[in-house]
Design a protein around this motif. Structure first.
Motif, mmCIF file in Angstrom:
data_model
loop_
_atom_site.group_PDB
_atom_site.id
_atom_site.type_symbol
_atom_site.label_atom_id
_atom_site.label_comp_id
_atom_site.label_asym_id
_atom_site.label_seq_id
_atom_site.Cartn_x
_atom_site.Cartn_y
_atom_site.Cartn_z
ATOM 1 N N ASP A 99 1.280 5.755 2.607
ATOM 2 C CA ASP A 99 0.081 4.987 1.942
ATOM 3 C C ASP A 99 -0.739 5.789 1.248
ATOM 4 N N SER A 100 -0.306 7.231 1.078
ATOM 5 C CA SER A 100 -1.300 8.031 0.383
ATOM 6 C C SER A 100 -0.480 9.232 -0.051
ATOM 7 N N LEU B 66 -6.152 -3.432 -7.789
ATOM 8 C CA LEU B 66 -5.468 -2.101 -7.329
ATOM 9 C C LEU B 66 -6.499 -0.916 -7.618
ATOM 10 N N VAL C 95 2.439 4.259 -1.582
ATOM 11 C CA VAL C 95 2.418 5.182 -2.954
ATOM 12 C C VAL C 95 3.814 5.341 -3.285
ATOM 13 N N GLU D 228 3.893 5.952 -9.182
ATOM 14 C CA GLU D 228 2.503 5.923 -9.109
ATOM 15 C C GLU D 228 2.151 7.375 -8.962
ATOM 16 N N TYR E 291 -7.300 3.679 -6.579
ATOM 17 C CA TYR E 291 -6.883 4.670 -5.621
ATOM 18 C C TYR E 291 -8.137 5.590 -5.607
ATOM 19 N N ASP F 261 0.941 -1.179 -0.067
ATOM 20 C CA ASP F 261 0.001 -0.011 0.014
ATOM 21 C C ASP F 261 0.872 1.324 0.044
ATOM 22 N N GLU G 65 -5.273 -1.719 -2.255
ATOM 23 C CA GLU G 65 -5.232 -3.024 -3.080
ATOM 24 C C GLU G 65 -5.717 -4.227 -2.143
ATOM 25 N N TYR H 293 -5.951 7.879 -1.436
ATOM 26 C CA TYR H 293 -5.227 6.730 -0.896
ATOM 27 C C TYR H 293 -5.269 5.475 -1.739
ATOM 28 N N LYS H 294 -4.086 4.722 -1.659
ATOM 29 C CA LYS H 294 -3.978 3.535 -2.459
ATOM 30 C C LYS H 294 -4.701 2.493 -1.657
#
Length: 105
Positions: free
Chosen positions: A69-70, A92, A39, A43, A94, A37, A87, A84-85
């Motif tokens: 994580d974001s 996956l 980022v 990305e 966002y 998670d 998975e 926020y990512k």
């Protein structure tokens, strides 16, 4: 919020950022410690290109200083929200979270 009328927009953004960094019960995208998670810079570049292409060329996506994580989304210098990512089960996605204060309407 009763104190919102006494604070400037910049101060409210600071309060919002502080609240976002605190763990919340029932938060829609709770932080977990999975390495997947995180980022990554690649990305962030892809997310920024997507937002610029589909929403507004002035949007900027930046890594968060204390969270990995974001990422934060800005319109020029104004903070808009957090991406926020997520998975889950090999898929996956966002999620963009944006708070709109009533004084900004």
């Amino acid at each position: 919020m009763w104190f919102a009328s006494r604070l400037s927009t910049l101060e409210l953004v600071g309060v919002y950022r502080l609240m976002c960094s605190m763990p919340k019960a029932g938060h829609p995208f709770p932080r977990n410690d999975k390495k997947d998670d995180v980022v990554k810079p690649e990305e962030i570049r892809k997310l920024e290109a997507y937002l610029k292409r589909n929403l507004n060329p002035a949007l900027v996506v930046k890594a968060r200083p204390r969270k990995d994580d974001s990422a934060e989304v800005y319109l020029e210098d104004e903070f808009l929200g957090v991406i926020y990512k997520d998975e889950d089960e090999g898929e996956l996605s966002y999620n963009f979270s944006m708070a709109i204060l009533d004084i900004d309407l």
